[in-house]
Write a protein that holds these residues in place. Sequence first.
Motif, PDB file in Angstrom:
ATOM      1  N   GLU A   1      13.166  39.565 -93.297  1.00 25.63           N
ATOM      2  CA  GLU A   1      13.125  38.665 -92.010  1.00 25.63           C
ATOM      3  C   GLU A   1      13.547  37.194 -92.222  1.00 25.63           C
ATOM      4  O   GLU A   1      14.244  36.577 -91.560  1.00 25.63           O
ATOM      5  CB  GLU A   1      11.804  38.771 -91.322  1.00 25.63           C
ATOM      6  CG  GLU A   1      11.563  40.327 -90.509  1.00 25.63           C
ATOM      7  CD  GLU A   1      10.349  40.177 -89.771  1.00 25.63           C
ATOM      8  OE1 GLU A   1      10.075  39.084 -89.135  1.00 25.63           O
ATOM      9  OE2 GLU A   1       9.663  41.083 -89.895  1.00 25.63           O
ATOM     10  N   CYS A   2      13.091  37.074 -93.355  1.00 26.89           N
ATOM     11  CA  CYS A   2      13.416  35.602 -93.919  1.00 26.89           C
ATOM     12  C   CYS A   2      14.678  35.393 -94.405  1.00 26.89           C
ATOM     13  O   CYS A   2      15.337  34.277 -94.658  1.00 26.89           O
ATOM     14  CB  CYS A   2      12.090  34.879 -94.619  1.00 26.89           C
ATOM     15  SG  CYS A   2      10.829  34.886 -93.933  1.00 26.89           S
TER      16      CYS A   2
ATOM     17  N   GLN B   1       9.530  30.660 -93.708  1.00 21.35           N
ATOM     18  CA  GLN B   1      11.043  30.846 -94.120  1.00 21.35           C
ATOM     19  C   GLN B   1      11.327  29.220 -94.565  1.00 21.35           C
ATOM     20  O   GLN B   1      12.186  29.141 -95.802  1.00 21.35           O
ATOM     21  CB  GLN B   1      11.885  30.936 -92.989  1.00 21.35           C
ATOM     22  CG  GLN B   1      13.405  31.088 -93.107  1.00 21.35           C
ATOM     23  CD  GLN B   1      14.182  31.216 -91.859  1.00 21.35           C
ATOM     24  OE1 GLN B   1      13.833  30.567 -90.991  1.00 21.35           O
ATOM     25  NE2 GLN B   1      15.216  32.119 -92.026  1.00 21.35           N
TER      26      GLN B   1
ATOM     27  N   MET C   1       5.870  32.173 -89.120  1.00 23.19           N
ATOM     28  CA  MET C   1       7.148  32.928 -89.875  1.00 23.19           C
ATOM     29  C   MET C   1       8.111  31.800 -90.249  1.00 23.19           C
ATOM     30  O   MET C   1       8.782  31.699 -91.206  1.00 23.19           O
ATOM     31  CB  MET C   1       7.852  33.788 -89.049  1.00 23.19           C
ATOM     32  CG  MET C   1       7.101  35.176 -89.022  1.00 23.19           C
ATOM     33  SD  MET C   1       7.182  36.116 -90.839  1.00 23.19           S
ATOM     34  CE  MET C   1       8.652  36.550 -90.818  1.00 23.19           C
TER      35      MET C   1
ATOM     36  N   ILE D   1       4.006  41.443 -93.917  1.00 18.14           N
ATOM     37  CA  ILE D   1       5.412  40.458 -93.602  1.00 18.14           C
ATOM     38  C   ILE D   1       6.606  40.803 -94.460  1.00 18.14           C
ATOM     39  O   ILE D   1       6.470  41.246 -95.669  1.00 18.14           O
ATOM     40  CB  ILE D   1       5.024  39.045 -94.024  1.00 18.14           C
ATOM     41  CG1 ILE D   1       3.647  38.295 -93.140  1.00 18.14           C
ATOM     42  CG2 ILE D   1       6.426  38.120 -93.944  1.00 18.14           C
ATOM     43  CD1 ILE D   1       4.217  38.237 -91.843  1.00 18.14           C
TER      44      ILE D   1
ATOM     45  N   GLY E   1       9.563  31.454 -84.780  1.00 18.26           N
ATOM     46  CA  GLY E   1      10.161  32.556 -85.477  1.00 18.26           C
ATOM     47  C   GLY E   1      11.015  32.150 -86.673  1.00 18.26           C
ATOM     48  O   GLY E   1      11.454  30.763 -86.729  1.00 18.26           O
TER      49      GLY E   1
END
Length: 420
Positions: free
Chosen positions: A149-150, A80, A76, A145, A115
Amino acid sequence: MPAPEEIKIHAKNIDAAAREIIGILEDTSIGNVIFVRGWRGFGASAALKAVAQRLKSSKSTFGRVVHVDCSLWKSMRALQKAVADELELPPSVMAIFDRQDEEDDFSGIDEGSRGVIPDIRTEIFRKLAISKFVVIFHNGIDKYIDLYECGVPVIPILNNKVLWTWHGRFRPDFCLEYTMEQHTDVVVNYSHNDWICGKALLEEAKEVVTYMGIPEPYMNQVIVEKCFQYIYALGSGRSPYFGEWRNHASNYLVYDGIIQGQGDTSAWGAADALQRNMHLDWLFLMSIGDDIRRHLQCRLHDRLVLWEHKDDVLPDETGLLHSEATTFFIVPANRYGTRMTTLREGIFQHSHSSKLRVLHLSWCGFSFESPPFLCCSQLRFLQLNECRNIPSNKHPSHNEDLSCFQKLWVLHLRESRVGA
């Protein structure tokens, strides 16, 4: 969650598919998250790249186009960072990645477990929240995904879009597809026709060649496509005895001679690069669809021969070994209740047998003193799995040429013995 809307596009090549996908993206009546399946998974990744190139090189309804290729999944954190690179965040922000990676190195956190960084997520959100954007995302992991979250704010009211696929690098669709698609609004399929099937496979091969970085003539899309056809042919074997070769799939490509080295380019290095850049995990899950099998069934008909024996009987075409065959498997059709099949003398005794480079015999009986493959002078790999000796009146002379061992690289014996 309701089932996604399915849209089937009719295109004869990837450029035409890209044009239709752009039309779907720009349609404000269609949902925000769009998944491209392609033709049974093939041709989807190439279409996403074509869409990204078109949108970036011409005026579109999107103020910002973010293209992120994570088809070879790392973490992840890497995803990002790829988004941050596309947005050209300032060096002071990008330096946060280096500092956090150093801390994780010191703490012993492996790369795959790293992460997202909250401060970076905030910066990405700020950058994208004020614009109309599309994120084009190649997902390389077997789960959905959530780009939020990014820091990517996919907000329906702003008509921001995510165009994504789980495919690429020869990863077909199979059972995980249903779970993945439940997180999307629209699924785009290609209609089945010979034009798009052939183009889709060729584009997959071109993509893998680009990732590998090995120049011609040692590697090109023709070689990669042939490698896929070979691996698929073995992977589609129904016998449980095919399973053992899968951890060494790339080695078979060298044994067979599809991948060859020259000069500073090692065949083994090229095969290793192929395995690292081509998805083979589907081999352990299931055989892919019948329509793919029909499309490929004649591609390697002469090169690779797979015979499955049942109740100790070989197929009717036993006496017709193809003249161009370089790989030959004789294996039982079933794991349980398997009976030995006897190979007749001279099964390989003809003028073309010297082309055989890979020979796998499973649950076969023959004379170990005078095996039927003695004449196969080009063998690189020989596997005898649970084979048995059948005494014969024929005994080789001391001067007999054991040509099958002259160029042999690997002899794999498993539970094969002289006794009954």
